[in-house]
Write a protein that holds these residues in place. Sequence first.
Motif, PDB file in Angstrom:
ATOM      1  N   THR A 175       0.699  -1.057  -0.056  1.00 23.39           N
ATOM      2  CA  THR A 175      -0.095  -0.021   0.191  1.00 23.39           C
ATOM      3  C   THR A 175       0.886   1.320   0.064  1.00 23.39           C
ATOM      4  O   THR A 175       2.164   1.244   0.313  1.00 23.39           O
ATOM      5  N   PRO A 176       0.458   2.341  -0.119  1.00 24.24           N
ATOM      6  CA  PRO A 176       1.114   3.685  -0.339  1.00 24.24           C
ATOM      7  C   PRO A 176       1.475   3.778   1.344  1.00 24.24           C
ATOM      8  O   PRO A 176       2.762   4.282   1.228  1.00 24.24           O
ATOM      9  N   LYS A 177       0.819   3.501   2.270  1.00 27.70           N
ATOM     10  CA  LYS A 177       1.488   3.787   3.556  1.00 27.70           C
ATOM     11  C   LYS A 177       2.665   2.928   4.006  1.00 27.70           C
ATOM     12  O   LYS A 177       3.446   3.142   4.705  1.00 27.70           O
ATOM     13  N   LEU A 178       2.622   1.764   3.466  1.00 32.00           N
ATOM     14  CA  LEU A 178       3.543   0.764   3.496  1.00 32.00           C
ATOM     15  C   LEU A 178       5.013   1.099   2.914  1.00 32.00           C
ATOM     16  O   LEU A 178       5.971   1.218   3.574  1.00 32.00           O
ATOM     17  N   LEU A 179       5.060   1.708   1.620  1.00 35.62           N
ATOM     18  CA  LEU A 179       6.019   2.353   1.066  1.00 35.62           C
ATOM     19  C   LEU A 179       6.521   3.586   1.514  1.00 35.62           C
ATOM     20  O   LEU A 179       7.613   3.882   1.800  1.00 35.62           O
TER      21      LEU A 179
ATOM     22  N   ILE B  43       2.912  12.045   1.078  1.00 36.32           N
ATOM     23  CA  ILE B  43       4.085  11.091   0.440  1.00 36.32           C
ATOM     24  C   ILE B  43       5.077  12.106   0.363  1.00 36.32           C
ATOM     25  O   ILE B  43       6.297  11.508   0.264  1.00 36.32           O
ATOM     26  N   LYS B  44       5.092  13.409  -0.097  1.00 35.99           N
ATOM     27  CA  LYS B  44       6.265  14.035  -0.257  1.00 35.99           C
ATOM     28  C   LYS B  44       6.982  14.448   1.054  1.00 35.99           C
ATOM     29  O   LYS B  44       8.311  14.560   0.990  1.00 35.99           O
ATOM     30  N   GLU B  45       6.390  14.195   2.131  1.00 35.77           N
ATOM     31  CA  GLU B  45       7.264  14.468   3.395  1.00 35.77           C
ATOM     32  C   GLU B  45       7.691  13.313   3.973  1.00 35.77           C
ATOM     33  O   GLU B  45       8.588  13.202   4.867  1.00 35.77           O
ATOM     34  N   CYS B  46       7.320  12.028   3.451  1.00 37.33           N
ATOM     35  CA  CYS B  46       7.742  10.690   4.156  1.00 37.33           C
ATOM     36  C   CYS B  46       9.372  10.377   4.088  1.00 37.33           C
ATOM     37  O   CYS B  46       9.695   9.705   4.624  1.00 37.33           O
ATOM     38  N   GLY B  47      10.118  11.084   3.166  1.00 39.13           N
ATOM     39  CA  GLY B  47      11.596  10.820   2.856  1.00 39.13           C
ATOM     40  C   GLY B  47      11.904   9.608   1.905  1.00 39.13           C
ATOM     41  O   GLY B  47      13.132   9.643   1.605  1.00 39.13           O
ATOM     42  N   ARG B  48      10.956   8.787   1.442  1.00 39.54           N
ATOM     43  CA  ARG B  48      11.433   7.602   0.719  1.00 39.54           C
ATOM     44  C   ARG B  48      11.091   8.029  -0.626  1.00 39.54           C
ATOM     45  O   ARG B  48      11.480   7.287  -1.626  1.00 39.54           O
ATOM     46  N   PHE B  49      10.329   9.273  -1.149  1.00 40.40           N
ATOM     47  CA  PHE B  49      10.081   9.831  -2.514  1.00 40.40           C
ATOM     48  C   PHE B  49      10.610  11.188  -2.657  1.00 40.40           C
ATOM     49  O   PHE B  49       9.824  12.094  -2.922  1.00 40.40           O
ATOM     50  N   PRO B  50      11.792  11.414  -2.572  1.00 39.18           N
ATOM     51  CA  PRO B  50      12.186  12.801  -2.725  1.00 39.18           C
ATOM     52  C   PRO B  50      12.004  13.302  -3.974  1.00 39.18           C
ATOM     53  O   PRO B  50      12.338  12.734  -5.054  1.00 39.18           O
ATOM     54  N   GLU B  51      11.665  14.699  -3.982  1.00 39.54           N
ATOM     55  CA  GLU B  51      11.130  15.093  -5.358  1.00 39.54           C
ATOM     56  C   GLU B  51      12.302  15.351  -6.127  1.00 39.54           C
ATOM     57  O   GLU B  51      12.271  15.248  -7.379  1.00 39.54           O
ATOM     58  N   ASN B  52      13.599  15.378  -5.696  1.00 39.42           N
ATOM     59  CA  ASN B  52      14.792  15.635  -6.500  1.00 39.42           C
ATOM     60  C   ASN B  52      15.138  14.181  -7.211  1.00 39.42           C
ATOM     61  O   ASN B  52      15.612  14.447  -8.400  1.00 39.42           O
ATOM     62  N   LEU B  53      14.603  13.130  -6.782  1.00 36.46           N
ATOM     63  CA  LEU B  53      14.819  11.800  -7.479  1.00 36.46           C
ATOM     64  C   LEU B  53      13.418  11.379  -8.381  1.00 36.46           C
ATOM     65  O   LEU B  53      13.592  10.374  -8.977  1.00 36.46           O
TER      66      LEU B  53
END
Length: 587
Positions: free
Chosen positions: A530-534, A568-578
């Motif tokens: 799920t999104p929350k898992l990721l 999502i953007k704040e979780c750290g695993r999906f950085p906007e620069n990557l």
Amino acid sequence: MIEKITDEQEKFLKAEGKVVVKACPGSGKTYIVAHKLLSYIDNWKNYHSGVAVLSFTNVASKEIYEKARSINESLSKLGYPHFIGTVDSFIDEFIVLRYGHLLSVGKVRPRIALTDDWKLPYKYWRSECHKNGCIDNIEQFYYGINGDFYNKNKLVTCDRGKAKQLPCQQYKKILLDKGIVFQNETALFAYMLLKKHPEIAAAIAERFPVIIIDEVQDTSINQMAVFDLLSTSGMQSMFLVGDPDQSIYEWRNANPECMLQKLDDSSWKCIELTGNFRSSQNICNVTSFFSASLRGHSSNRAIGNWKSEKEKPILLLTKGNSEKEIIDYFLDKCSKIGIDILPKNVAVLTRGRVHSDTDIVGLWKSKEIELFAEAVYEWKFGSRKKAYSEVARASYNMLFNEDVDDYIMNQKLHKYTDEDTWKNYIIDILLDSPDIEKGIGEWVKEFSSVFQAVCDKYGYEISKYKKIKDIFKIKQRDGKIPNFKQVSLKKYFERKVETQYTRSSIHGVKGESYDAVLVYIKSSTGNTITPKLLMKGDVDQELMRLAYVAMTRPRRLLMIAMPNTKGIKECGRFPENLWEYKVMENK
């Protein structure tokens, strides 16, 4: 394609002794395992001992063999004294079946139960356990090395009352005393043998002074215990190759801790392969956030042909969009960056079983009849080589009641029949099979008669444990498709063929590579990816490892489609620069 041996790979090729290799996705594990095998057999002098190369599926074992053939085209045949096969077949053939009588009451030769040959009188088991809601089959129960009793990986904790043993334990003991073991307990049986008779371990170490185990993260505790004993019994070298981040078979007792412990054990030499020949650096950079072993470290190094691919991984945030909309968006992106939409290039992956709305779920009641049916379809519309192979395997199971790798199958067949007769037998089954335009129900009924007739023609006797009426069966009803028996066999298999791209579960593509991969996450809730898992899930859990396997399949483009979720953007695993963020509009 790997053009040259890297410095990291060279360390492995030169290593001897007890060696554990932690290999990242795309690091060329199969390639270097094949190279290591060839480095031994090219100069092998002892004709009574050999090298054993083991993996966990027949497909993976065959891949190693084919890779060795591609490296050394003069390698015509790789047989005795060497062995390429599965971990299970090695343990079964060289330990359990050969020495198992030493543990059974009355020194009975053991047999590995596959279907119904274990069904002894068990009224006590049924009356005492089934009435209390325990409806699992006895094959789901097994002993651990520590003596604990398990049911599907969970300790059996129900009350014994005044009895010393539970009915399931009593029944299991009856089976073991008769030499009957199930495949999920052969490793324990082997461990007990080696522990009680260390001379057997020494003999096996002499027979196979070198053992190489690929995909070692998929070993169970019991299997690793067997190889631990062998490694300390005079063996020249043992090599364990794998990636703990890709351990996704806990449901069949795989335990990544078996490998992780070796990485921390000073008695084992540790080698890391961090070069990724498969994926771009952009993909390597984002997948590292979902890796337990890379936590706190830099990502793996992309060193292949697509290392400099400029496309960023795409996070596609959906808002109740249809599956077709999502997949069309993905395919359109593939086309725009020059990826041809072909099954070998493009894959859509989901967790769990993949099926369309028209699939007939749970149709086949045995693996044998499914293999025969698929073979007949392949013979007409697909690969005749695959058709021949599937009929051979299914027929062997029907005749010998054994599920073994190709090497053992061929060895037994050579003693049973000649090669030409066996080939003609298989071809006759394919040629005499009913028309695949017939409905599934009618086809199965007619095929039963065909198979019996061909066996009679060649004098082949079906195993007493394989009753055609029980094996050649399909389910009787389907709530979604009431008339499923009338669906033609041809149409059934055509439904499963994606014409444009590969559609698969994540488990189904482990070890595969594609130019582009869409990881399609449908749900925001449940025991699934799920999104929350990721966003927040523990990277040490199997579901996260499953996601990691999916994300590491592509060479050029990784796209994850999932419901838009807050934070999502704040979780750290999906950085906007990557990542490239895309939000789908709901049409």
